[in-house]
Write an enzyme that holds these catalytic residues in place. Structure first.
Site, mmCIF file in Angstrom:
data_model
loop_
_atom_site.group_PDB
_atom_site.id
_atom_site.type_symbol
_atom_site.label_atom_id
_atom_site.label_comp_id
_atom_site.label_asym_id
_atom_site.label_seq_id
_atom_site.Cartn_x
_atom_site.Cartn_y
_atom_site.Cartn_z
ATOM 1 C CB ALA A 1 36.213 -19.834 24.931
ATOM 2 C CG ASP A 2 33.135 -13.825 24.686
ATOM 3 O OD1 ASP A 2 33.746 -13.299 25.634
ATOM 4 O OD2 ASP A 2 31.951 -13.567 24.405
ATOM 5 C CB THR A 3 29.912 -18.439 26.145
ATOM 6 O OG1 THR A 3 30.908 -19.443 25.955
ATOM 7 C CG2 THR A 3 28.528 -19.072 26.026
#
Length: 185
Positions: free
Chosen positions: A66-68
């Site tokens: 994931a990347d936010t």
């Protein structure tokens, strides 16, 4: 075996809510080498690169990456480099609505891949300079995209959210849960 492509304590804490047994291994990618696209495409490309970087080491595992990022008026706001940059970010977000995007990439143990971007709109209260300085004094802006964490002192800045609360923390567990369980698409 389930692998989380991150050493983020927040992501680990959230993943434990839906997957009690997993290993955490950071992905070794050069984020600066990826082209900066529009915010949703960019977070998806980062999540994909993180996940794919671990496939050779864990070929039979389920891998979650994931990347936010926070975006305001189409501009990405990453983690501030220092207090001055954090002040600029928080001041700009005061009284405004911004977006939090998380790109999810899941490679199941059967080799199938699922991807999704989750978006949450966050509106901050109007903030005085004293509000901003009080927040910055907590040092809660460090290591946080957009210079705040909704799970700590940053909660006091937030007037409302529209979307997934856990997305703002960095891992939209409801969406991820469904990605892990869903039939191949």
């Amino acid at each position: 075996m389930i692998i989380l492509a991150s050493h983020s304590p927040r992501r680990q804490e959230l993943l434990k809510r839906i997957v009690p047994d997993f290993e955490s291994h950071p992905a070794s990618i050069n984020e600066r080498a990826l082209p900066v696209l529009d915010p949703p495409a960019y977070v998806q490309s980062l999540a994909t690169a993180k996940g794919q970087s671990l496939v050779p080491s864990y070929p039979g595992a389920t891998i979650i990456a994931a990347d936010t990022m926070v975006a305001f008026q189409g501009k990405l706001l990453g983690k501030p480099h220092d207090r001055a940059e954090a002040k600029q970010m928080i001041t700009a977000l005061g009284g405004q609505t911004h977006q939090v995007y998380t790109g999810l990439w899941v490679r199941l143990d059967n080799g199938s891949v699922r991807q999704q971007v989750v978006t949450t709109d966050v509106t901050f209260w109007p903030l005085s300079e004293a509000d901003v300085e009080s927040y910055l004094a907590e040092d809660a802006y460090q290591d946080k995209a957009g210079a705040y964490g909704i799970q700590d002192a940053g909660a006091l800045l937030v007037k409302s959210i529209h979307g997934d609360f856990y997305n703002v923390m960095g891992l939209p567990i409801s969406t991820l849960y469904r990605m892990l369980l869903a039939e191949p698409q």
